[in-house]
Design a protein around this motif. Sequence first.
Motif, PDB file in Angstrom:
ATOM      1  N   GLY A   1     -12.887  -2.516  -4.718  1.00  0.00           N
ATOM      2  CA  GLY A   1     -11.486  -2.190  -4.458  1.00  0.00           C
ATOM      3  C   GLY A   1     -11.243  -1.378  -3.189  1.00  0.00           C
TER       4      GLY A   1
ATOM      5  N   ARG B   1     -10.757   3.518  -7.605  1.00  0.00           N
ATOM      6  CA  ARG B   1     -10.276   2.475  -6.707  1.00  0.00           C
ATOM      7  C   ARG B   1     -11.142   1.219  -6.760  1.00  0.00           C
ATOM      8  NH1 ARG B   1      -5.653   1.422  -3.847  1.00  0.00           N
ATOM      9  NH2 ARG B   1      -5.381   3.688  -3.845  1.00  0.00           N
ATOM     10  N   ASP B   2     -12.448   1.416  -7.049  1.00  0.00           N
ATOM     11  CA  ASP B   2     -13.386   0.362  -6.702  1.00  0.00           C
ATOM     12  C   ASP B   2     -13.693  -0.711  -7.757  1.00  0.00           C
ATOM     13  OD1 ASP B   2     -13.586   1.529  -4.181  1.00  0.00           O
ATOM     14  OD2 ASP B   2     -15.050   2.977  -4.914  1.00  0.00           O
TER      15      ASP B   2
ATOM     16  N   GLU C   1     -10.030  -3.569  -0.610  1.00  0.00           N
ATOM     17  CA  GLU C   1      -8.856  -4.408  -0.872  1.00  0.00           C
ATOM     18  C   GLU C   1      -7.566  -3.631  -0.575  1.00  0.00           C
ATOM     19  OE1 GLU C   1     -11.036  -5.515  -4.933  1.00  0.00           O
ATOM     20  OE2 GLU C   1      -9.396  -6.934  -4.558  1.00  0.00           O
TER      21      GLU C   1
ATOM     22  N   ALA D   1      -8.845  -3.889  -8.577  1.00  0.00           N
ATOM     23  CA  ALA D   1      -7.760  -3.646  -7.619  1.00  0.00           C
ATOM     24  C   ALA D   1      -6.525  -4.413  -8.052  1.00  0.00           C
ATOM     25  CB  ALA D   1      -8.178  -4.075  -6.218  1.00  0.00           C
TER      26      ALA D   1
ATOM     27  N   CYS E   1      -6.333   4.429  -8.571  1.00  0.00           N
ATOM     28  CA  CYS E   1      -6.062   2.991  -8.653  1.00  0.00           C
ATOM     29  C   CYS E   1      -4.574   2.817  -8.979  1.00  0.00           C
ATOM     30  CB  CYS E   1      -6.930   2.351  -9.735  1.00  0.00           C
ATOM     31  SG  CYS E   1      -6.537   0.618  -9.982  1.00  0.00           S
TER      32      CYS E   1
ATOM     33  N   GLU F   1       0.831  -1.211   0.000  1.00  0.00           N
ATOM     34  CA  GLU F   1       0.000   0.000   0.000  1.00  0.00           C
ATOM     35  C   GLU F   1       0.857   1.248   0.000  1.00  0.00           C
ATOM     36  OE1 GLU F   1      -3.498  -1.118  -0.499  1.00  0.00           O
ATOM     37  OE2 GLU F   1      -3.555   0.845   0.461  1.00  0.00           O
TER      38      GLU F   1
END
Length: 409
Positions: A216, A160-161, A219, A164, A400, A10
């Motif tokens: 995502g 992001r969603d 995640e 991922a 992302c 991350e």
Amino acid sequence: MQSPIHVTSEIGKLKTVMLHRPGHEIENVYPDILHRMLVDDIPYLPIAQEEHDYFAKTLKDQGIEVLYFAKLAAEALADDQVKNEFLEKMLAESGHAAGAVHDALKEYLLSMDTQAMVDKIIAGVRKDEIHTKFVSLAEMAEDADYPFFMDPMPNAYFTRDPQASIGDGITINHMTFKARQRESLFTEYIIKHNPRFANKGVHVWRDRYHDTRIEGGDELVLSDHVFAIGISQRTSADAIMDIARNLFKDSNYDTVVAIHIPHNHAMMHLDTVFTMINYDQFTVHPQILDGGKIDTYILHPGKDGEVEIQHRTDLQKVLEEVLDKPEIDLIPTGNGDPIVAPREQWNDGSNTLTIAPGEVVTYDRNYVSNDLLRKHGILVHEVRSSELSRGRGGPRCMSCPIVREDLKN
Ligand SMILES: NC(=[NH2+])NCCC[C@H](N)C(=O)O
């Protein structure tokens, strides 16, 4: 061959990220459909775009390559046959598998150049834009007051969603609500047909053709072998078992930490209440912890492809254990104040985008949380947030990661 997707943490230095600049989809939201569109208010588009450009510039100024979702999608559809196949699927998923409306929409969308077509699909198609002589009984009797043939996708800027990146692969997500499900069809075509990704060994850990839901925002790639995921409004336990099995079978990942968060709109994803910002530092919304406790499950590969599950409640200890750190610093959103914390969380005070270990991008409005991060030694880049925040997502939701540098240790 080096995969064009590479994300093993991350926090590793962000090299390439995918964004979507908000467009006309935002102006196709009106009060009657707010709730269904999963937003609480209507951003003022010109300012939202300015704010988004500032966000992109902040990332570019740090040497990060910014890719745009809609551009990648248009590039993926360069071939006429691919474009046709995509359009058929998109129309079917928009409720027009065949018939006069299908034909009229298809003709309308194909009359545009490919980029304009992609932008139009994201923006939504109003009924008064196309002319059909034949309408169905449903259209005349039931849907006459509804203005769209194809709904807008106002959440597309939360890149992001729908997917991922994990390791050298990706999950292409079956999203929870209809309002967002079509977004990941673009991702599927980007991975399959954009020259940057096509035939380059990107492993799809889980495709979008499932009944169980995953997004995502839940995640989180904690390291090159530990993956965290929210059991949330948007990601179900069954989907987590499925992704765990796939990762254990085909990747380096041997640990999945599933964290059970409240199922509500303010905390729809794990990243609205919990993010990783340094080797041993996290932000956390104090309201999800009950005296430091939260239901957490550690998943490991078991015998014969099965998954072993351990139940825990001490998040801090779990993180110390799975990341092999003597101590973890959990930094509370809004400094844990009973009013400031939920206020800043509501506008994504816990939703930090980490661009390097100990270096984050956050919304300027969450000044209490930002000051606290600085006190904990974090370098904070603030971005403007008056309009973007109305969509209920912050810098992590709006990005992302495609490539991050591996961590040194
Ligand atoms: N990763 C995130 N937290 N994304 C936030 C998405 C917000 C969006 N309005 C939705 O409800 O889907």
